[in-house]
Enzyme design. Structure first.
Site, PDB file in Angstrom:
ATOM      1  N   LEU A 147      -7.014 -21.852   6.092  1.00 46.21           N
ATOM      2  CA  LEU A 147      -8.408 -22.264   5.959  1.00 46.21           C
ATOM      3  C   LEU A 147      -9.071 -22.082   7.313  1.00 46.21           C
ATOM      4  O   LEU A 147      -8.438 -22.271   8.356  1.00 46.21           O
ATOM      5  CB  LEU A 147      -8.508 -23.731   5.535  1.00 46.21           C
ATOM      6  N   ASP A 148     -10.344 -21.720   7.305  1.00 49.71           N
ATOM      7  CA  ASP A 148     -11.073 -21.602   8.559  1.00 49.71           C
ATOM      8  C   ASP A 148     -11.076 -22.938   9.289  1.00 49.71           C
ATOM      9  O   ASP A 148     -10.957 -24.007   8.675  1.00 49.71           O
ATOM     10  CB  ASP A 148     -12.523 -21.183   8.289  1.00 49.71           C
ATOM     11  N   LYS A 149     -11.266 -22.867  10.596  1.00 47.04           N
ATOM     12  CA  LYS A 149     -11.276 -24.063  11.430  1.00 47.04           C
ATOM     13  C   LYS A 149     -12.201 -25.139  10.874  1.00 47.04           C
ATOM     14  O   LYS A 149     -11.830 -26.313  10.792  1.00 47.04           O
ATOM     15  CB  LYS A 149     -11.703 -23.693  12.857  1.00 47.04           C
ATOM     16  N   ARG A 193     -17.890 -17.721   1.489  1.00 47.92           N
ATOM     17  CA  ARG A 193     -19.054 -17.697   2.366  1.00 47.92           C
ATOM     18  C   ARG A 193     -19.803 -16.367   2.241  1.00 47.92           C
ATOM     19  O   ARG A 193     -21.041 -16.341   2.179  1.00 47.92           O
ATOM     20  CB  ARG A 193     -18.610 -17.940   3.811  1.00 47.92           C
TER      21      ARG A 193
END
Length: 314
Positions: free
Chosen positions: A134-136, A233
């Site tokens: 997962l992205d930060k 996104r």
């Protein structure tokens, strides 16, 4: 270093050697087997060979398998939220701000560092058992493997879309209905840091459903069929509904007409993309049981939804 010898039976005649070996060694991925072959750690009758060579039957394959640690990441006492664990998997709820694994400018303080402290045996697995990321600044559920077999099994589930990942997102704009975005994603030719919908990108499919509508925003559920970088996104921005506070794909903050001070402040001060991995469903590597976990929205997203509802009520 451990030594292993196998004899390829006649039922694999005419198949590729690497394919046959992958079926005979289910604890190891085909990618790893190909690496052993190309690096000379797998020999047939004491001679090197190519992965694509065909089986003739009765080949004796000698393997030299390295058992030392696969990474040099440091173990760190970083608190993690373990939702579930057993001998084969760990499911965690990753908070906002935590990087998944070490990389440029983030060599310490990551989820991988925390996992190595939580279970030192994960040092023997590629990427400390992490099979997806997962992205930060995306929060939510992740699964980690505790054995090579579990890691291979879960990776294959991701590739065949057997693992279901459901996200919550808050986007700009009033969505009339749910739908799907089937558009290839690849590196943005104008900005190497970004991903974009591009003609020759990799296949990407995202389904989205309405959870709650507001006058100028929508709370949606997004379900991934594929797992491309920044997929949700990119896809939601592509259809004109970027995530609130997305620093890469959202553009400048959009304030509705007649927005009051509370809404203006909430939108202006929200400092990460409004995306949360709320539900994870998979088939357990050993039991074969379908398992599912769900976690609530983090407080910052709950607070924002309350502000949006209050503005609509005025």
């Amino acid at each position: 270093m451990s030594l292993l010898s196998i004899i390829i039976p006649n039922r694999f005649i005419s198949q590729r050697v690497d394919v046959a070996m992958a079926q005979m060694l289910p604890n190891y991925s085909r990618t790893k087997i190909i690496y052993w072959i190309k690096s000379g750690n797998a020999l047939i009758h004491r001679k090197t060979f190519k992965p694509k060579e065909k089986v003739t039957g009765g080949e004796i394959v000698n393997l030299s398998i390295k058992t030392k640690k696969t990474n040099v990441w440091l173990a760190e006492d970083v608190i993690i939220d373990v939702v579930y664990e057993d001998s084969e998997i760990i499911v965690v709820n990753k908070p906002v701000g935590l990087v998944t694994h070490p990389g440029a400018n983030n060599w310490i303080g990551t989820l991988a560092n925390a996992l190595l402290y939580y279970d030192s045996s994960l040092a023997n697995l590629d990427r400390a058992g992490i099979v997806h990321r997962l992205d930060k600044n995306t929060s939510g559920l992740m699964v980690i493997a505790r054995s090579e077999y579990a890691q291979k099994y879960l990776t294959e589930q991701l590739q065949t879309h057997s693992i279901s990942r459901e996200y919550s997102a808050i986007v700009y704009g009033y969505m009339i209905s749910g739908g799907s975005v089937d558009a290839p994603i690849g590196r943005d030719p104008k900005d190497r840091i970004k991903q974009a919908v591009v003609k020759y990108g990799k296949d990407a499919l995202t389904h989205y459903r309405i959870i709650e509508r507001f006058t100028h925003h929508t709370h949606v559920k997004a379900i991934l069929e594929t797992g491309r970088t920044h997929q949700i996104r990119v896809h939601l921005s592509f259809i004109g509904h970027p995530l609130i506070a997305d620093p890469i794909y959202g553009g400048k903050v959009h304030f509705p007409k007649k927005a009051d001070k509370q809404l203006t402040k909430a939108l202006k001060n929200f400092n990460r993309q409004t995306l949360h991995a709320r539900k994870l469903t998979l088939i357990h590597p050993i039991s074969g049981k379908l398992m599912s976990w769900k976690v609530p929205l983090p407080q910052d997203m709950q607070d924002l939804l309350q502000v949006l509802a209050k503005f609509d009520a005025c």
